[in-house]
Design a protein around this motif. Structure first.
Motif, PDB file in Angstrom:
ATOM      1  N   GLY A   1       0.800  -1.215   0.000  1.00  0.00           N
ATOM      2  CA  GLY A   1       0.000   0.000   0.000  1.00  0.00           C
ATOM      3  C   GLY A   1       0.832   1.265   0.000  1.00  0.00           C
ATOM      4  N   LEU A   2       2.122   1.140   0.258  1.00  0.00           N
ATOM      5  CA  LEU A   2       2.963   2.327   0.371  1.00  0.00           C
ATOM      6  C   LEU A   2       3.087   3.069  -0.954  1.00  0.00           C
ATOM      7  CD1 LEU A   2       5.772   0.919   2.686  1.00  0.00           C
ATOM      8  CD2 LEU A   2       3.848   2.389   3.308  1.00  0.00           C
ATOM      9  N   GLY A   3       3.302   2.351  -2.023  1.00  0.00           N
ATOM     10  CA  GLY A   3       3.439   3.001  -3.318  1.00  0.00           C
ATOM     11  C   GLY A   3       2.158   3.686  -3.743  1.00  0.00           C
ATOM     12  N   LEU A   4       1.042   2.973  -3.641  1.00  0.00           N
ATOM     13  CA  LEU A   4      -0.243   3.537  -4.046  1.00  0.00           C
ATOM     14  C   LEU A   4      -0.657   4.691  -3.146  1.00  0.00           C
ATOM     15  CD1 LEU A   4      -2.222   0.291  -4.943  1.00  0.00           C
ATOM     16  CD2 LEU A   4      -1.267   1.971  -6.517  1.00  0.00           C
ATOM     17  N   ASP A   5      -0.469   4.531  -1.855  1.00  0.00           N
ATOM     18  CA  ASP A   5      -0.853   5.596  -0.918  1.00  0.00           C
ATOM     19  C   ASP A   5      -0.066   6.876  -1.178  1.00  0.00           C
ATOM     20  OD1 ASP A   5      -2.702   3.972   0.312  1.00  0.00           O
ATOM     21  OD2 ASP A   5      -1.420   3.473   2.012  1.00  0.00           O
ATOM     22  N   ALA A   6       1.230   6.733  -1.421  1.00  0.00           N
ATOM     23  CA  ALA A   6       2.071   7.901  -1.673  1.00  0.00           C
ATOM     24  C   ALA A   6       1.670   8.582  -2.980  1.00  0.00           C
ATOM     25  CB  ALA A   6       3.547   7.494  -1.717  1.00  0.00           C
ATOM     26  N   GLN A   7       1.393   7.785  -4.007  1.00  0.00           N
ATOM     27  CA  GLN A   7       0.958   8.350  -5.281  1.00  0.00           C
ATOM     28  C   GLN A   7      -0.374   9.077  -5.130  1.00  0.00           C
ATOM     29  OE1 GLN A   7       1.016   5.674  -8.700  1.00  0.00           O
ATOM     30  NE2 GLN A   7       2.616   4.484  -7.674  1.00  0.00           N
ATOM     31  N   LYS A   8      -1.317   8.437  -4.429  1.00  0.00           N
ATOM     32  CA  LYS A   8      -2.639   9.038  -4.255  1.00  0.00           C
ATOM     33  C   LYS A   8      -2.538  10.369  -3.507  1.00  0.00           C
ATOM     34  CE  LYS A   8      -7.337   8.084  -2.856  1.00  0.00           C
ATOM     35  NZ  LYS A   8      -8.266   7.117  -2.287  1.00  0.00           N
ATOM     36  N   GLU A   9      -1.722  10.399  -2.478  1.00  0.00           N
ATOM     37  CA  GLU A   9      -1.539  11.633  -1.707  1.00  0.00           C
ATOM     38  C   GLU A   9      -0.952  12.735  -2.588  1.00  0.00           C
ATOM     39  OE1 GLU A   9       1.281  13.104   1.898  1.00  0.00           O
ATOM     40  OE2 GLU A   9       0.229  11.210   2.206  1.00  0.00           O
ATOM     41  N   ALA A  10       0.024  12.384  -3.415  1.00  0.00           N
ATOM     42  CA  ALA A  10       0.653  13.369  -4.296  1.00  0.00           C
ATOM     43  C   ALA A  10      -0.343  13.890  -5.333  1.00  0.00           C
ATOM     44  CB  ALA A  10       1.872  12.765  -4.986  1.00  0.00           C
ATOM     45  N   VAL A  11      -1.145  13.005  -5.913  1.00  0.00           N
ATOM     46  CA  VAL A  11      -2.131  13.420  -6.911  1.00  0.00           C
ATOM     47  C   VAL A  11      -3.186  14.309  -6.262  1.00  0.00           C
ATOM     48  CG1 VAL A  11      -3.990  12.610  -8.428  1.00  0.00           C
ATOM     49  CG2 VAL A  11      -1.771  11.462  -8.457  1.00  0.00           C
ATOM     50  N   GLU A  12      -3.662  13.931  -5.082  1.00  0.00           N
ATOM     51  CA  GLU A  12      -4.671  14.744  -4.390  1.00  0.00           C
ATOM     52  C   GLU A  12      -4.132  16.139  -4.071  1.00  0.00           C
ATOM     53  OE1 GLU A  12      -5.724  12.220  -1.105  1.00  0.00           O
ATOM     54  OE2 GLU A  12      -7.247  11.164  -2.276  1.00  0.00           O
TER      55      GLU A  12
END
Length: 73
Positions: free
Chosen positions: A19-30
């Motif tokens: 989940g670390l990769g997806l969570d970090a990407q999602k946070e950056a996109v948001e």
């Protein structure tokens, strides 16, 4: 108001499960969308190598973008 579609991808099952990769990407996109006045209308994810052409999440994101005019981020 401009619309955005959040597209996230990780290359390995291990990255996806952590989940670390997806969570970090999602946070950056948001964060990017907030700063630039974009409203996210949907999020798509792929757990696929970047070498593969058939990524279901990307295909769905492109279809929604064509339908709504939203930008894929």
């Amino acid at each position: 108001m401009s619309l955005a579609i959040c597209y996230l991808r990780v290359s390995t099952t291990k990255q996806g499960l952590s989940g670390l990769g997806l969570d970090a990407q999602k946070e950056a996109v948001e964060r990017f969308c907030d700063v630039n006045g974009l409203t996210i209308i949907n999020t798509f994810e792929d757990l696929e190598s970047g070498k593969l052409d058939q990524r279901d999440g990307l295909i769905q994101a492109i279809a929604l973008s064509k339908k709504t005019g939203a930008t894929i981020v």
